[in-house]
Design an enzyme around this catalytic site. Structure first.
Site, PDB file in Angstrom:
ATOM      1  N   HIS A  53      28.563  -9.128  32.910  1.00 23.16           N
ATOM      2  CA  HIS A  53      28.049  -8.446  33.789  1.00 23.16           C
ATOM      3  C   HIS A  53      28.935  -8.723  35.118  1.00 23.16           C
ATOM      4  O   HIS A  53      29.082  -9.803  35.343  1.00 23.16           O
ATOM      5  CB  HIS A  53      26.441  -9.193  34.087  1.00 23.16           C
ATOM      6  CG  HIS A  53      25.518  -9.129  33.250  1.00 23.16           C
ATOM      7  ND1 HIS A  53      24.435  -8.246  33.362  1.00 23.16           N
ATOM      8  CD2 HIS A  53      25.430  -9.551  31.790  1.00 23.16           C
ATOM      9  CE1 HIS A  53      23.752  -8.368  31.993  1.00 23.16           C
ATOM     10  NE2 HIS A  53      24.227  -9.322  31.128  1.00 23.16           N
ATOM     11  N   GLU A  86      20.226 -10.375  25.433  1.00 24.12           N
ATOM     12  CA  GLU A  86      19.252  -9.361  24.685  1.00 24.12           C
ATOM     13  C   GLU A  86      19.927  -8.208  24.024  1.00 24.12           C
ATOM     14  O   GLU A  86      19.509  -7.775  23.125  1.00 24.12           O
ATOM     15  CB  GLU A  86      18.533  -8.620  25.948  1.00 24.12           C
ATOM     16  CG  GLU A  86      17.608  -9.542  26.824  1.00 24.12           C
ATOM     17  CD  GLU A  86      17.385  -8.555  28.009  1.00 24.12           C
ATOM     18  OE1 GLU A  86      17.309  -7.470  28.274  1.00 24.12           O
ATOM     19  OE2 GLU A  86      16.446  -9.384  28.744  1.00 24.12           O
ATOM     20  N   VAL A  87      21.334  -7.807  24.310  1.00 19.66           N
ATOM     21  CA  VAL A  87      22.059  -7.094  23.419  1.00 19.66           C
ATOM     22  C   VAL A  87      23.008  -8.092  22.802  1.00 19.66           C
ATOM     23  O   VAL A  87      24.075  -8.388  23.711  1.00 19.66           O
ATOM     24  CB  VAL A  87      22.681  -5.870  24.460  1.00 19.66           C
ATOM     25  CG1 VAL A  87      23.493  -5.093  23.532  1.00 19.66           C
ATOM     26  CG2 VAL A  87      21.488  -5.145  25.163  1.00 19.66           C
ATOM     27  N   ASP A  91      24.688  -0.707  34.588  1.00 21.73           N
ATOM     28  CA  ASP A  91      23.655  -1.361  33.778  1.00 21.73           C
ATOM     29  C   ASP A  91      22.306  -0.595  34.010  1.00 21.73           C
ATOM     30  O   ASP A  91      22.268   0.124  35.163  1.00 21.73           O
ATOM     31  CB  ASP A  91      23.292  -2.882  34.434  1.00 21.73           C
ATOM     32  CG  ASP A  91      22.391  -3.569  33.598  1.00 21.73           C
ATOM     33  OD1 ASP A  91      22.843  -4.530  32.746  1.00 21.73           O
ATOM     34  OD2 ASP A  91      21.101  -3.223  33.634  1.00 21.73           O
ATOM     35  N   ILE A  92      21.401  -0.298  33.134  1.00 22.63           N
ATOM     36  CA  ILE A  92      20.465   0.559  33.167  1.00 22.63           C
ATOM     37  C   ILE A  92      19.425   0.344  34.003  1.00 22.63           C
ATOM     38  O   ILE A  92      18.474   0.937  34.505  1.00 22.63           O
ATOM     39  CB  ILE A  92      19.888   0.963  31.957  1.00 22.63           C
ATOM     40  CG1 ILE A  92      19.362   2.363  31.887  1.00 22.63           C
ATOM     41  CG2 ILE A  92      19.147  -0.122  31.161  1.00 22.63           C
ATOM     42  CD1 ILE A  92      19.000   2.840  30.367  1.00 22.63           C
ATOM     43  N   HIS A 103      29.444  -8.502  26.080  1.00 23.14           N
ATOM     44  CA  HIS A 103      29.380  -8.058  27.609  1.00 23.14           C
ATOM     45  C   HIS A 103      29.406  -8.851  28.628  1.00 23.14           C
ATOM     46  O   HIS A 103      28.802 -10.236  28.625  1.00 23.14           O
ATOM     47  CB  HIS A 103      28.396  -7.010  27.689  1.00 23.14           C
ATOM     48  CG  HIS A 103      26.752  -7.568  27.582  1.00 23.14           C
ATOM     49  ND1 HIS A 103      26.229  -7.980  26.272  1.00 23.14           N
ATOM     50  CD2 HIS A 103      26.011  -7.923  28.641  1.00 23.14           C
ATOM     51  CE1 HIS A 103      25.265  -8.550  26.205  1.00 23.14           C
ATOM     52  NE2 HIS A 103      24.840  -8.090  27.775  1.00 23.14           N
TER      53      HIS A 103
HETATM   54  P1  AMP Z   1      22.197  -9.457  28.133  1.00 21.09           P
HETATM   55  O1  AMP Z   1      22.129  -9.039  26.925  1.00 21.09           O
HETATM   56  O2  AMP Z   1      20.904 -10.340  28.608  1.00 21.09           O
HETATM   57  O3  AMP Z   1      23.130  -9.982  29.107  1.00 21.09           O
HETATM   58  O4  AMP Z   1      21.461  -8.119  29.011  1.00 21.09           O
HETATM   59  C1  AMP Z   1      21.669  -6.950  28.424  1.00 21.09           C
HETATM   60  C2  AMP Z   1      21.725  -5.946  29.822  1.00 21.09           C
HETATM   61  O5  AMP Z   1      22.009  -4.598  29.444  1.00 21.09           O
HETATM   62  C3  AMP Z   1      20.592  -5.915  30.518  1.00 21.09           C
HETATM   63  O6  AMP Z   1      21.123  -6.106  31.886  1.00 21.09           O
HETATM   64  C4  AMP Z   1      20.053  -4.617  30.550  1.00 21.09           C
HETATM   65  O7  AMP Z   1      19.339  -4.025  31.624  1.00 21.09           O
HETATM   66  C5  AMP Z   1      21.233  -3.553  30.010  1.00 21.09           C
HETATM   67  N1  AMP Z   1      21.095  -2.455  29.159  1.00 21.09           N
HETATM   68  C6  AMP Z   1      20.320  -2.220  28.264  1.00 21.09           C
HETATM   69  N2  AMP Z   1      20.257  -1.305  27.639  1.00 21.09           N
HETATM   70  C7  AMP Z   1      21.141  -0.539  28.294  1.00 21.09           C
HETATM   71  C8  AMP Z   1      21.800   0.892  28.302  1.00 21.09           C
HETATM   72  N3  AMP Z   1      21.347   1.798  27.502  1.00 21.09           N
HETATM   73  N4  AMP Z   1      22.826   1.229  29.242  1.00 21.09           N
HETATM   74  C9  AMP Z   1      23.092   0.291  30.135  1.00 21.09           C
HETATM   75  N5  AMP Z   1      22.395  -0.978  30.335  1.00 21.09           N
HETATM   76  C10 AMP Z   1      21.716  -1.325  29.294  1.00 21.09           C
END
Ligand code: AMP
Length: 111
Positions: free
Chosen positions: A106, A99-100, A33-34, A104
């Site tokens: 974690h 958020e994305v 995770d970034i 995925h």
């Molecule tokens: P969520 O959608 O809430 O489960 O979280 C999305 C996760 O993706 C967050 O923990 C971000 O820090 C992570 N994230 C966003 N962009 C990137 C990236 N380019 N590479 C790795 N992790 C990312």
């Protein structure tokens, strides 16, 4: 909601943006995770275009589901946290803090 091919994890899958890859299998990739929220914070994503865990559970084939969860366990073994322990999280939808919008999981671990 329609799957957005321009989401950041779709771009990672297409190698359009880099990631710190931990593992790649036929069905999934895992990467750091970034913005880590624990000492170990790794994301595992399926290669197929699923928006969230509900979409994945409902629409992925048995082969994709088994392949994905095997990849989660392989990632855990590669990280050597299978004995120490870990937490798995999956956010779904805005009310779930997602958020994305590419499914995925974690993997979080502190020792
Ligand atoms: P969520 O959608 O809430 O489960 O979280 C999305 C996760 O993706 C967050 O923990 C971000 O820090 C992570 N994230 C966003 N962009 C990137 C990236 N380019 N590479 C790795 N992790 C990312």
């Amino acid at each position: 909601m329609i799957y957005d091919e321009q989401n950041i994890f779709a771009k990672i899958l297409r190698d359009e943006i880099p990631c710190e890859k931990i593992l790649e299998t036929n069905h999934a990739i895992s990467f750091n995770d970034i913005s880590p929220k624990a000492k170990v914070h790794v994301l595992v994503i399926p290669k197929g275009p699923y928006i969230d865990i509900y979409d994945f559970n409902k629409n992925a084939s048995k082969e994709e589901v088994v392949g994905f969860w095997n990849s989660v366990n392989e990632t855990i073994e590669k990280l050597q946290i299978e004995k120490k322990g870990f937490q798995l999280k999956a956010h779904k939808g805005e009310a779930g803090g997602q958020e994305v919008f590419h499914f995925h999981v974690h993997i979080l671990s502190n020792d």
